[in-house]
Enzyme design. Structure first.
Site, PDB file in Angstrom:
ATOM      1  N   LYS A   1      42.828  42.678  35.123  1.00 32.56           N
ATOM      2  CA  LYS A   1      42.670  42.284  33.705  1.00 32.56           C
ATOM      3  C   LYS A   1      43.998  41.704  33.184  1.00 32.56           C
ATOM      4  CE  LYS A   1      39.336  45.955  33.248  1.00 32.56           C
ATOM      5  NZ  LYS A   1      38.396  46.601  32.393  1.00 32.56           N
TER       6      LYS A   1
ATOM      7  N   ASN B   1      40.433  44.453  39.750  1.00 27.88           N
ATOM      8  CA  ASN B   1      40.490  43.539  38.602  1.00 27.88           C
ATOM      9  C   ASN B   1      41.636  44.019  37.712  1.00 27.88           C
ATOM     10  OD1 ASN B   1      40.110  42.009  36.312  1.00 27.88           O
ATOM     11  ND2 ASN B   1      38.224  43.047  35.683  1.00 27.88           N
TER      12      ASN B   1
ATOM     13  N   GLU C   1      28.140  46.746  36.870  1.00 27.25           N
ATOM     14  CA  GLU C   1      29.138  47.430  36.051  1.00 27.25           C
ATOM     15  C   GLU C   1      28.511  47.820  34.708  1.00 27.25           C
ATOM     16  OE1 GLU C   1      33.365  46.376  37.294  1.00 27.25           O
ATOM     17  OE2 GLU C   1      32.741  44.791  35.940  1.00 27.25           O
TER      18      GLU C   1
ATOM     19  N   GLU D   1      33.600  41.979  29.795  1.00 26.77           N
ATOM     20  CA  GLU D   1      34.571  41.631  28.738  1.00 26.77           C
ATOM     21  C   GLU D   1      34.453  40.160  28.351  1.00 26.77           C
ATOM     22  OE1 GLU D   1      37.953  43.356  30.720  1.00 26.77           O
ATOM     23  OE2 GLU D   1      37.033  45.323  30.412  1.00 26.77           O
TER      24      GLU D   1
ATOM     25  N   SER E   1      35.053  52.763  35.844  1.00 27.81           N
ATOM     26  CA  SER E   1      35.832  54.003  35.975  1.00 27.81           C
ATOM     27  C   SER E   1      35.776  54.593  37.383  1.00 27.81           C
ATOM     28  CB  SER E   1      35.388  55.028  34.925  1.00 27.81           C
ATOM     29  OG  SER E   1      35.628  54.522  33.622  1.00 27.81           O
TER      30      SER E   1
ATOM     31  N   HIS F   1      31.985  38.943  33.920  1.00 28.26           N
ATOM     32  CA  HIS F   1      32.500  40.273  33.572  1.00 28.26           C
ATOM     33  C   HIS F   1      32.093  40.615  32.145  1.00 28.26           C
ATOM     34  CE1 HIS F   1      35.231  43.580  32.726  1.00 28.26           C
ATOM     35  NE2 HIS F   1      35.326  43.733  34.040  1.00 28.26           N
TER      36      HIS F   1
ATOM     37  N   GLY G   1      36.325  51.233  31.790  1.00 32.23           N
ATOM     38  CA  GLY G   1      37.530  51.624  31.063  1.00 32.23           C
ATOM     39  C   GLY G   1      37.348  52.838  30.168  1.00 32.23           C
TER      40      GLY G   1
HETATM   41  C1  PEP Z   1      36.434  46.428  35.510  1.00 33.01           C
HETATM   42  O1  PEP Z   1      37.312  45.927  34.855  1.00 33.01           O
HETATM   43  O2  PEP Z   1      35.644  45.695  36.107  1.00 33.01           O
HETATM   44  C2  PEP Z   1      36.339  47.884  35.582  1.00 33.01           C
HETATM   45  C3  PEP Z   1      35.350  48.396  36.244  1.00 33.01           C
HETATM   46  O3  PEP Z   1      37.311  48.613  34.922  1.00 33.01           O
HETATM   47  P1  PEP Z   1      37.583  50.198  35.077  1.00 33.01           P
HETATM   48  O4  PEP Z   1      37.611  50.504  36.548  1.00 33.01           O
HETATM   49  O5  PEP Z   1      38.921  50.398  34.436  1.00 33.01           O
HETATM   50  O6  PEP Z   1      36.482  50.898  34.389  1.00 33.01           O
END
Ligand code: PEP
Length: 268
Positions: A11, A9, A170, A100, A216, A98, A176
């Site tokens: 973003k 992803n 997640e 976000e 992460s 997601h 992040g």
């Molecule tokens: C994500 O954006 O779905 C995500 C898991 O980001 P990150 O790997 O940077 O934590």
């Protein structure tokens, strides 16, 4: 057996040229690493780079997905992108729900459910994200939150439709932040989520649904996460922007004893 599925992803990152450079290099790495066929891989660039990425990856084993879509098929919705438009340009996947979008854009379970249904009707495969906030985990609400997100997000879907969906667990506190869930925490949440999916769609459908972990995921923690029995891949944010890191995560998903990763005995 469920073949591992690693999706990136991106973003709101990259430029047109860095996007092309990244997918060209990634394609070479995947072919060199011998993972084509044994691990499913997708990248999810920002909308504006989708056509160029799709054209660059023509004939590649890497699939392309979008990061969002609108909940109506067409019409007067200035600035929005419909699932049909994504399908039209060659997208196979779309990330929906997601954190976000839930927590910054205010998307509700109902909105996500509407988007999932429209995406499926259009022929896209949703990557459906769920996950609890830190305060919810600390208040022992993780399972309550996951159950609500699954039941409401997937309400009204048939078992057949469910086969087109990947679930991504997640935990919001891990996205992040550099704070990854422990393999045990991930496994526990995945196992619980699969039990809710079994209740909704039946045990055999649930046994085939891939549940990715996201939050992460890095080159140095991917292998341990991916060997958990209910962790069927990863949704990767930051580390998917670096070809070396993303390749290492994909390689960590390679089936241990060789083979194509789908449980058959083809010996690929
Ligand atoms: C994500 O954006 O779905 C995500 C898991 O980001 P990150 O790997 O940077 O934590």
């Amino acid at each position: 057996m469920r073949k591992k599925f690693i999706a990136g992803n991106w973003k709101m990152n990259m430029t047109a040229s860095s996007a092309i450079d990244l997918v060209k290099a990634l394609n070479e790495q995947i072919i060199a690493g011998g993972v084509a066929g044994s691990v499913d891989v997708a990248v999810c660039p920002p909308f504006v780079y989708l056509p160029a990425v799709i054209a660059t990856l023509k004939g590649s084993p890497i699939a392309v997905g979008a990061q969002n879509c609108y909940l109506e098929a067409s019409g007067a919705y200035t600035g929005e992108i419909s699932p049909a438009m994504l399908k039209d340009i060659g997208c196979q996947f779309v990330i929906l729900g997601h954190s976000e979008r839930r927590h910054i854009m205010g998307e509700t379970d109902e909105v996500i459910n509407t988007k999932i249904k429209l995406a499926l009707e259009t022929g896209l495969n949703p990557i459906f994200c769920i996950g609890e906030l830190l305060e919810e985990r600390e208040a022992n609400q993780t399972e309550t939150v996951l159950e609500r997100q699954i039941r409401q997000g997937l309400a009204g879907l048939t078992a057949e439709q469910m086969q087109k969906i990947t679930v991504a667990y997640e935990p919001v506190w891990a996205i992040g932040t550099g704070k990854t869930a422990t393999p045990g925490q991930a496994q526990e949440a995945h196992k619980f989520s699969r039990s809710i999916l079994a209740d909704l769609f039946g045990a055999s459908v649930a046994a085939n649904i891939r549940i990715q972990y996201g939050g992460s995921v890095k080159a140095d923690n991917a292998a341990e996460l991916l060997t958990q029995p209910d962790v069927d891949g990863a949704l990767v944010g930051g580390a998917s922007l670096k070809v070396g890191d993303f390749t290492a995560i994909i390689l960590a998903g390679k089936p241990a004893g060789g083979g194509c990763g789908c449980g058959c005995s083809c010996g690929m």
